[in-house]
Design a protein around this motif. Structure first.
Motif, PDB file in Angstrom:
ATOM      1  N   GLY A  58       0.793  -1.228   0.000  1.00 31.94           N
ATOM      2  CA  GLY A  58       0.000   0.000   0.000  1.00 31.94           C
ATOM      3  C   GLY A  58       0.820   1.269   0.000  1.00 31.94           C
ATOM      4  O   GLY A  58       0.274   2.366   0.082  1.00 31.94           O
ATOM      5  N   SER A  59       2.138   1.149  -0.109  1.00 32.89           N
ATOM      6  CA  SER A  59       2.982   2.342  -0.053  1.00 32.89           C
ATOM      7  C   SER A  59       3.307   2.922  -1.430  1.00 32.89           C
ATOM      8  O   SER A  59       4.017   3.917  -1.527  1.00 32.89           O
ATOM      9  N   LYS A  60       2.787   2.340  -2.494  1.00 31.68           N
ATOM     10  CA  LYS A  60       3.119   2.775  -3.853  1.00 31.68           C
ATOM     11  C   LYS A  60       2.829   4.256  -4.099  1.00 31.68           C
ATOM     12  O   LYS A  60       3.658   4.945  -4.708  1.00 31.68           O
ATOM     13  N   PRO A  61       1.686   4.821  -3.638  1.00 24.25           N
ATOM     14  CA  PRO A  61       1.458   6.257  -3.857  1.00 24.25           C
ATOM     15  C   PRO A  61       2.544   7.128  -3.218  1.00 24.25           C
ATOM     16  O   PRO A  61       2.927   8.153  -3.773  1.00 24.25           O
ATOM     17  N   PHE A  62       3.052   6.717  -2.076  1.00 23.85           N
ATOM     18  CA  PHE A  62       4.112   7.462  -1.406  1.00 23.85           C
ATOM     19  C   PHE A  62       5.420   7.338  -2.195  1.00 23.85           C
ATOM     20  O   PHE A  62       6.144   8.316  -2.369  1.00 23.85           O
ATOM     21  N   GLN A  63       5.720   6.132  -2.663  1.00 25.07           N
ATOM     22  CA  GLN A  63       6.921   5.926  -3.465  1.00 25.07           C
ATOM     23  C   GLN A  63       6.878   6.789  -4.721  1.00 25.07           C
ATOM     24  O   GLN A  63       7.872   7.420  -5.091  1.00 25.07           O
ATOM     25  N   ASN A  64       5.725   6.803  -5.393  1.00 20.81           N
ATOM     26  CA  ASN A  64       5.595   7.573  -6.629  1.00 20.81           C
ATOM     27  C   ASN A  64       5.800   9.067  -6.388  1.00 20.81           C
ATOM     28  O   ASN A  64       6.452   9.751  -7.181  1.00 20.81           O
ATOM     29  N   ALA A  65       5.253   9.595  -5.312  1.00 23.27           N
ATOM     30  CA  ALA A  65       5.417  11.017  -5.001  1.00 23.27           C
ATOM     31  C   ALA A  65       6.870  11.338  -4.665  1.00 23.27           C
ATOM     32  O   ALA A  65       7.428  12.325  -5.142  1.00 23.27           O
ATOM     33  N   ILE A  66       7.508  10.489  -3.874  1.00 25.26           N
ATOM     34  CA  ILE A  66       8.895  10.719  -3.475  1.00 25.26           C
ATOM     35  C   ILE A  66       9.835  10.596  -4.668  1.00 25.26           C
ATOM     36  O   ILE A  66      10.799  11.354  -4.797  1.00 25.26           O
ATOM     37  N   ASN A  67       9.554   9.688  -5.584  1.00 25.77           N
ATOM     38  CA  ASN A  67      10.415   9.455  -6.743  1.00 25.77           C
ATOM     39  C   ASN A  67      10.081  10.335  -7.940  1.00 25.77           C
ATOM     40  O   ASN A  67      10.658  10.159  -9.005  1.00 25.77           O
ATOM     41  N   LYS A  69       7.240  10.579  -9.673  1.00 27.90           N
ATOM     42  CA  LYS A  69       6.367   9.980 -10.682  1.00 27.90           C
ATOM     43  C   LYS A  69       4.936  10.509 -10.609  1.00 27.90           C
ATOM     44  O   LYS A  69       4.101  10.114 -11.392  1.00 27.90           O
ATOM     45  N   GLU A  70       4.678  11.384  -9.649  1.00 27.37           N
ATOM     46  CA  GLU A  70       3.362  12.006  -9.522  1.00 27.37           C
ATOM     47  C   GLU A  70       3.440  13.411 -10.090  1.00 27.37           C
ATOM     48  O   GLU A  70       4.406  14.130  -9.837  1.00 27.37           O
ATOM     49  N   PRO A  71       2.429  13.835 -10.861  1.00 25.60           N
ATOM     50  CA  PRO A  71       2.447  15.210 -11.371  1.00 25.60           C
ATOM     51  C   PRO A  71       2.559  16.203 -10.212  1.00 25.60           C
ATOM     52  O   PRO A  71       1.886  16.072  -9.203  1.00 25.60           O
ATOM     53  N   GLY A  72       3.444  17.170 -10.378  1.00 26.35           N
ATOM     54  CA  GLY A  72       3.606  18.200  -9.361  1.00 26.35           C
ATOM     55  C   GLY A  72       4.565  17.853  -8.246  1.00 26.35           C
ATOM     56  O   GLY A  72       4.841  18.685  -7.390  1.00 26.35           O
ATOM     57  N   SER A  73       5.112  16.613  -8.248  1.00 23.59           N
ATOM     58  CA  SER A  73       6.052  16.289  -7.181  1.00 23.59           C
ATOM     59  C   SER A  73       7.470  16.738  -7.523  1.00 23.59           C
ATOM     60  O   SER A  73       8.223  17.123  -6.633  1.00 23.59           O
ATOM     61  N   GLY A  83       1.492  17.080  -2.403  1.00 25.64           N
ATOM     62  CA  GLY A  83       0.221  16.363  -2.398  1.00 25.64           C
ATOM     63  C   GLY A  83      -0.173  15.850  -1.023  1.00 25.64           C
ATOM     64  O   GLY A  83      -0.919  14.891  -0.907  1.00 25.64           O
ATOM     65  N   GLY A  84       0.318  16.468   0.025  1.00 25.09           N
ATOM     66  CA  GLY A  84       0.007  16.046   1.388  1.00 25.09           C
ATOM     67  C   GLY A  84       1.033  15.102   1.982  1.00 25.09           C
ATOM     68  O   GLY A  84       0.926  14.692   3.130  1.00 25.09           O
ATOM     69  N   LEU A  85       2.053  14.763   1.203  1.00 23.66           N
ATOM     70  CA  LEU A  85       3.047  13.798   1.670  1.00 23.66           C
ATOM     71  C   LEU A  85       4.120  14.437   2.551  1.00 23.66           C
ATOM     72  O   LEU A  85       4.442  13.936   3.619  1.00 23.66           O
ATOM     73  N   GLU A  86       4.699  15.527   2.082  1.00 27.43           N
ATOM     74  CA  GLU A  86       5.824  16.147   2.778  1.00 27.43           C
ATOM     75  C   GLU A  86       5.533  17.633   2.971  1.00 27.43           C
ATOM     76  O   GLU A  86       5.366  18.358   1.998  1.00 27.43           O
ATOM     77  N   PRO A  87       5.472  18.108   4.201  1.00 27.89           N
ATOM     78  CA  PRO A  87       5.177  19.521   4.432  1.00 27.89           C
ATOM     79  C   PRO A  87       6.185  20.431   3.735  1.00 27.89           C
ATOM     80  O   PRO A  87       7.384  20.156   3.723  1.00 27.89           O
ATOM     81  N   ASP A  88       5.666  21.502   3.102  1.00 32.20           N
ATOM     82  CA  ASP A  88       6.549  22.483   2.482  1.00 32.20           C
ATOM     83  C   ASP A  88       7.433  23.125   3.535  1.00 32.20           C
ATOM     84  O   ASP A  88       7.084  23.181   4.711  1.00 32.20           O
ATOM     85  N   TRP A  89       8.538  23.643   3.122  1.00 32.55           N
ATOM     86  CA  TRP A  89       9.471  24.296   4.019  1.00 32.55           C
ATOM     87  C   TRP A  89       9.144  25.791   4.055  1.00 32.55           C
ATOM     88  O   TRP A  89       9.904  26.622   3.564  1.00 32.55           O
ATOM     89  N   THR A  90       8.009  26.126   4.631  1.00 35.84           N
ATOM     90  CA  THR A  90       7.556  27.514   4.649  1.00 35.84           C
ATOM     91  C   THR A  90       8.516  28.426   5.404  1.00 35.84           C
ATOM     92  O   THR A  90       8.592  29.618   5.117  1.00 35.84           O
TER      93      THR A  90
END
Length: 175
Positions: A58-67, A69-73, A83-90
């Motif tokens: 079930g971790s594939k969406p996280f892998q895709n965002a980190i690597n 492979k997700e639009p906008g990552s 996309g909600g995975l990693e907080p921005d560095w405001t």
């Protein structure tokens, strides 16, 4: 890669509000900001060092965002908070300040960055590491270093070009 989220962007509902408040407080400290890393580095650099780190079901969406492979990552415009995975560095300041700092760091470390980036076209190190981008023994390909150096200079110029007058796209094509 485990898909277990503790740290969320400020304001998002979490099962760990105290931990998130602690991270929020830590991120106000210069000493923490200087040592903070990103999720990509944690996911690819730590497993070879620790061993036994494998993706969970079930971790594939996280892998895709980190690597990337997700639009906008990894491509502009970036998705807020990946996309909600990693907080921005405001706390890092506005986008202009971040770009200027990136150019300063590229300029101050260009020789090391060029050698490091040229490892992707080099040879695998020995012993071999599972994380190709984190292989401390990889050998840099010196024949491409002038091209990597020129590309980094164009990237730096593009970062500073606030009114799109630098013709960076043409320079990159010529390269």
């Amino acid at each position: 890669f485990k898909g277990f989220q503790i740290r969320l962007a400020p304001g998002e509902k979490t099962d760990f509000p105290a931990v998130n408040r602690w991270f929020d407080a830590m991120e106000t400290l210069d000493s923490y900001q200087l040592t903070k890393s990103d999720y990509y580095t944690h996911c690819w650099d730590l497993p070879p060092q620790l061993g036994g780190c494998v993706p969970e079901t079930g971790s594939k969406p996280f892998q895709n965002a980190i690597n990337g492979k997700e639009p906008g990552s990894w491509h502009l415009p970036l998705t807020p908070n990946n996309g909600g995975l990693e907080p921005d560095w405001t706390w890092a300041g506005d986008e202009g300040a971040a770009k200027r700092e990136a150019v300063e760091r590229i300029s101050a470390n260009s020789e090391a960055i060029v050698a490091f980036a040229s490892r992707g076209a080099g040879s695998t190190g020995f012993p071999r590491y599972g994380a190709l981008l984190a292989d401390p023994n990889a050998v840099s390909n010196e024949s491409i270093q002038p091209f990597v150096d020129a590309s980094l200079k164009i990237v730096a110029l593009k970062l500073l070009d606030t009114d799109n007058k630098s013709n960076c796209d043409e320079a990159m094509k010529d390269l």
